[in-house]
Design a protein around this motif. Structure first.
Motif, mmCIF file in Angstrom:
data_model
loop_
_atom_site.group_PDB
_atom_site.id
_atom_site.type_symbol
_atom_site.label_atom_id
_atom_site.label_comp_id
_atom_site.label_asym_id
_atom_site.label_seq_id
_atom_site.Cartn_x
_atom_site.Cartn_y
_atom_site.Cartn_z
ATOM 1 N N MET A 155 0.885 -1.125 -0.069
ATOM 2 C CA MET A 155 -0.071 0.134 -0.052
ATOM 3 C C MET A 155 0.759 1.125 -0.017
ATOM 4 N N LEU A 156 0.651 2.244 -0.782
ATOM 5 C CA LEU A 156 1.436 3.478 -0.835
ATOM 6 C C LEU A 156 0.601 4.570 -0.167
ATOM 7 N N GLY A 157 -0.402 4.739 0.172
ATOM 8 C CA GLY A 157 -1.238 5.558 0.599
ATOM 9 C C GLY A 157 -2.741 5.508 0.705
ATOM 10 N N LYS A 158 -3.161 6.480 1.371
ATOM 11 C CA LYS A 158 -4.497 6.428 1.382
ATOM 12 C C LYS A 158 -5.427 7.874 1.135
ATOM 13 N N GLY A 159 -6.405 7.754 0.374
ATOM 14 C CA GLY A 159 -7.137 8.810 -0.174
ATOM 15 C C GLY A 159 -8.454 8.896 0.455
ATOM 16 N N GLY A 160 -9.272 9.899 -0.021
ATOM 17 C CA GLY A 160 -10.606 10.049 0.453
ATOM 18 C C GLY A 160 -11.618 8.690 0.311
ATOM 19 N N PHE A 161 -11.338 8.162 -0.827
ATOM 20 C CA PHE A 161 -12.340 7.131 -1.243
ATOM 21 C C PHE A 161 -11.844 5.798 -1.177
ATOM 22 N N GLY A 162 -10.417 5.527 -0.968
ATOM 23 C CA GLY A 162 -9.701 4.434 -0.968
ATOM 24 C C GLY A 162 -8.401 4.409 -0.995
ATOM 25 N N GLY A 173 5.542 -6.059 -16.923
ATOM 26 C CA GLY A 173 6.238 -5.961 -15.805
ATOM 27 C C GLY A 173 6.253 -4.636 -15.426
ATOM 28 N N LYS A 174 5.818 -3.650 -16.058
ATOM 29 C CA LYS A 174 5.870 -2.134 -15.536
ATOM 30 C C LYS A 174 4.949 -1.961 -14.288
ATOM 31 N N MET A 175 5.808 -1.253 -13.414
ATOM 32 C CA MET A 175 5.142 -0.718 -12.154
ATOM 33 C C MET A 175 4.109 0.644 -12.203
ATOM 34 N N TYR A 176 3.182 0.593 -11.511
ATOM 35 C CA TYR A 176 2.290 1.476 -11.629
ATOM 36 C C TYR A 176 1.640 1.767 -10.056
ATOM 37 N N ALA A 177 0.931 2.811 -9.784
ATOM 38 C CA ALA A 177 0.152 3.117 -8.426
ATOM 39 C C ALA A 177 -1.176 3.047 -9.051
ATOM 40 N N CYS A 178 -1.917 2.253 -8.226
ATOM 41 C CA CYS A 178 -3.278 2.038 -8.572
ATOM 42 C C CYS A 178 -4.249 2.808 -7.331
ATOM 43 N N LYS A 179 -5.107 3.826 -7.776
ATOM 44 C CA LYS A 179 -5.821 4.577 -6.912
ATOM 45 C C LYS A 179 -7.075 3.625 -7.067
ATOM 46 N N LYS A 180 -7.423 3.260 -5.849
ATOM 47 C CA LYS A 180 -8.773 2.470 -5.930
ATOM 48 C C LYS A 180 -9.593 3.414 -5.193
ATOM 49 N N LEU A 181 -11.070 3.530 -5.689
ATOM 50 C CA LEU A 181 -12.146 4.276 -5.425
ATOM 51 C C LEU A 181 -13.135 3.410 -5.006
ATOM 52 N N GLU A 182 -13.512 3.131 -3.612
ATOM 53 C CA GLU A 182 -14.550 2.085 -3.407
ATOM 54 C C GLU A 182 -15.703 2.595 -3.585
ATOM 55 N N LYS A 183 -16.664 1.813 -4.328
ATOM 56 C CA LYS A 183 -17.813 2.192 -4.860
ATOM 57 C C LYS A 183 -18.823 2.440 -3.818
ATOM 58 N N GLY A 191 -19.318 11.304 -4.698
ATOM 59 C CA GLY A 191 -18.376 11.566 -5.409
ATOM 60 C C GLY A 191 -18.349 11.080 -6.843
ATOM 61 N N GLU A 192 -19.125 10.773 -7.421
ATOM 62 C CA GLU A 192 -19.221 9.954 -8.923
ATOM 63 C C GLU A 192 -18.827 11.201 -9.735
ATOM 64 N N ALA A 193 -19.357 12.341 -9.640
ATOM 65 C CA ALA A 193 -18.896 13.367 -10.662
ATOM 66 C C ALA A 193 -17.293 13.791 -10.709
ATOM 67 N N MET A 194 -16.906 13.841 -9.312
ATOM 68 C CA MET A 194 -15.442 14.163 -9.211
ATOM 69 C C MET A 194 -14.657 13.143 -9.675
ATOM 70 N N LYS A 220 -15.282 -5.607 -8.779
ATOM 71 C CA LYS A 220 -16.791 -5.860 -8.123
ATOM 72 C C LYS A 220 -17.148 -4.646 -6.987
ATOM 73 N N HIS A 221 -15.891 -4.222 -6.101
ATOM 74 C CA HIS A 221 -15.892 -3.116 -5.316
ATOM 75 C C HIS A 221 -15.290 -1.651 -5.575
ATOM 76 N N SER A 222 -14.411 -1.750 -6.519
ATOM 77 C CA SER A 222 -13.991 -0.442 -6.545
ATOM 78 C C SER A 222 -13.664 0.012 -8.082
ATOM 79 N N LEU A 223 -13.688 1.148 -8.192
ATOM 80 C CA LEU A 223 -13.013 1.684 -9.507
ATOM 81 C C LEU A 223 -11.664 2.159 -9.293
ATOM 82 N N CYS A 224 -10.949 1.679 -10.337
ATOM 83 C CA CYS A 224 -9.595 1.647 -10.311
ATOM 84 C C CYS A 224 -8.852 2.794 -11.468
ATOM 85 N N LEU A 225 -8.006 3.836 -10.723
ATOM 86 C CA LEU A 225 -7.321 4.187 -11.561
ATOM 87 C C LEU A 225 -5.620 4.069 -11.729
ATOM 88 N N VAL A 226 -5.140 3.629 -12.698
ATOM 89 C CA VAL A 226 -3.580 3.193 -12.876
ATOM 90 C C VAL A 226 -2.774 4.256 -13.206
#
Ligand code: ADP
Ligand code: MG
Ligand code: MG
Length: 503
Positions: A155-162, A173-183, A191-194, A220-226
């Motif tokens: 885990m790299l950090g925590k935001g408002g929605f996940g 093999g490329k590394m990314y950060a995945c920002k998960k927004l819990e539905k 927070g939908e519009a945001m 199933k549970h989240s929206l993910c931004l990679v």
């Protein structure tokens, strides 16, 4: 090299440590053994329809798109009559990033030949309709993106929605950060519009000074931004938690200059960022920064202004607090606050450790002159004063010359912006690859689903808009960086001609 305070925990680089994988840069390590199957391109015969719909414009095909650029070069290299054009293009690229002093030593005829060459190449390629086979390989495979495409690490950090996690694309093999927004959290917090706004803005951007969005998908549970992974911590951590308060002058200038380039990119696309603060500026492994967290950014329609009290209170501009209409001005105010805070080790309107109620903070921002101790040299003081002008009409960056006014201020006299934008300037500080630059994430509570929130059919419509899969340019970059393109490119080493293609 910088000393590391006790607040930073060390993780040994054993192959069992997640950081071991984080530190494997390019070169294609960490690929799944099935990677070629995962990335298999459609046969060219299946691409002809797609090729018809693609825009045939030199800049978009042969400059902006990383794979297009490579294919174009391979193609030119395969033609003896075009080979010299590519070497000239390379020379021009080198020329662009030379320092002014070096430039003066280059013969002037050089610059006149450049326009002719690109037109030449372009006409040749276009007239010969050679771009069709080239274009068809540009789109990522139309394979749905799911969580199975990635491996999940720490885990790299925590935001408002996940939570935000370190991810690795299995295929490359490329590394990314995945920002998960819990539905459920998104729904409960409306927070939908945001979320959609952040995703839609991120996918249009392409700047080395703003995090890139490579994939957007849902589980199933989240929206993910990679996103681009930024392992070096945020500027807040570097200002306050590295033993000293504030940063050295060369770092302040360097970070401010890179932020300035990031803002320039956003503003060119009519986007106001509105959330500039040290926490949102992240460092990568090499010490370059990127602007992140674009949840509050907004695209203005041509020539229009917006209103809206958004941002983080201590960093809001007077016109934002005062509920006035504004354009890009809050971002230049934000840059003033950032340079002030990096220099002084405190924000301009709040003393160290001082607790303030919102109203008092607002009053100070709108009415009080900020103070400059003797830690500020003249250029920095002048630069901050001009950016922290309470009247946006008179603020640096908001006048006719716009961003050029900012870039040409004496505060930046040691920065060559052309070279900075080309990414050829060595950062003044390189994060220690063995360190974790954040407070212990183990202390952060895990996100769980909110009870009592029910996801309905109408929520699905929003998820569909979000779930668009891979984004072309970052995906192409991933393929090239990790060596996948080289192995999958059917055009052979010297641009040799595949049997079923009419070049
Ligand atoms: P929110 O919009 O909910 O505030 P952020 O985008 O700020 O979420 O992300 C939350 C935290 O996750 C950040 O403070 C940072 O610690 C971490 N983080 C976010 N994006 C990245 C990234 N690209 N690379 C590494 N860490 C990140
Ligand atoms: Mg944030
Ligand atoms: Mg946000």
């Amino acid at each position: 090299t910088a000393r590391l305070p006790a607040a930073i925990s060390y993780l040994l680089l054993s192959p069992f440590s997640p950081l071991f994988h984080l530190s494997l840069g390019g070169g294609g390590k960490g690929k799944s053994w099935k990677w070629k199957d995962m990335l298999r391109f459609p046969h060219i015969s299946q691409c002809m329809e797609l090729a018809k719909t693609l825009e045939r414009d030199y800049y978009s095909l042969c400059v902006k798109q990383p794979i297009g650029r490579q294919l174009f070069r391979l193609f030119c290299q395969s033609k003896p009559e075009l080979r010299h054009c590519i070497s000239l293009l390379d020379k021009m690229g080198e020329y662009e990033v030379k320092s002014d002093k070096e430039k003066r030593m280059v013969t002037p005829s050089f610059s006149t030949s450049r326009a002719c060459t690109s037109t030449c190449i372009w006409t040749f390629v276009y007239d010969h309709k050679c771009l069709t086979p080239v274009t068809v390989y540009f789109s990522p495979p139309r394979q749905p993106v799911t969580k199975y495409i990635f491996r999940q690490y720490r885990m790299l950090g925590k935001g408002g929605f996940g939570e935000v996690w370190a991810f690795q694309a299995r295929a490359s093999g490329k590394m990314y950060a995945c920002k998960k927004l819990e539905k459920t959290h998104v729904k409960k917090g409306r927070g939908e519009a945001m979320a959609l706004n952040e995703k839609q803005i991120l996918e249009t951007l392409n700047s080395r000074f703003v995090v890139s969005l490579a994939y957007a998908y849902e589980t199933k549970h989240s929206l993910c931004l990679v996103l681009t992974i930024m392992n070096g911590g945020d500027l807040r951590f570097h200002i306050y938690n590295m033993g000293t308060s504030g940063l050295e002058q060369d770092r302040v200038q360097f970070y401010a200059a890179e932020v300035c380039c990031g803002l320039h990119h956003l503003h060119q696309m009519n986007i106001v960022y509105r959330d500039l603060k040290p926490e949102n500026i992240l460092l990568d492994d090499n010490g370059h920064i990127r602007i992140s967290d674009l949840g509050l950014a907004v695209t203005l329609s041509e020539g229009n202004l917006v209103r809206g009290r958004v941002g983080t209170l201590g960093y809001m501009a007077p016109e934002v607090i005062g509920h006035k209409y504004y354009g890009m001005s809050p971002d230049w105010w934000g840059l003033g606050c950032l340079v002030y805070e990096m220099t002084a080790g405190r924000s301009p309107f709040k003393g160290k450790g001082e607790r303030l109620i919102g109203k008092e903070m607002e009053r100070r921002i709108q009415e009080e002159e900020e103070e400059y101790g003797n830690i500020f040299n003249n250029e920095t003081k002048d630069f901050c004063r001009l950016l922290l002008n309470k009247d946006p009409r008179h603020r640096l960056g908001c006048q006719g010359s716009g961003v050029y006014g900012v870039k040409s201020h004496p505060f930046f006299r040691t920065i060559n912006f052309r070279r900075l934008e080309a990414g050829v300037i060595e950062p003044p500080f390189k994060p220690d690859p063995r360190a974790v630059y954040c407070q212990d994430v183990q202390d952060i509570d895990e996100f769980s689903t909110v009870k009592g929130v029910i996801l309905e059919k109408t929520d699905k419509d929003f998820y569909v808009k979000f779930n668009t899969g891979s984004v072309a340019i970052p995906w192409q970059t991933e393929m090239i960086e990790m060596g996948c393109f080289k192995e999958l490119n059917v055009f052979g080493p010297q641009g040799s001609r595949p049997p079923d293609l009419d070049w």
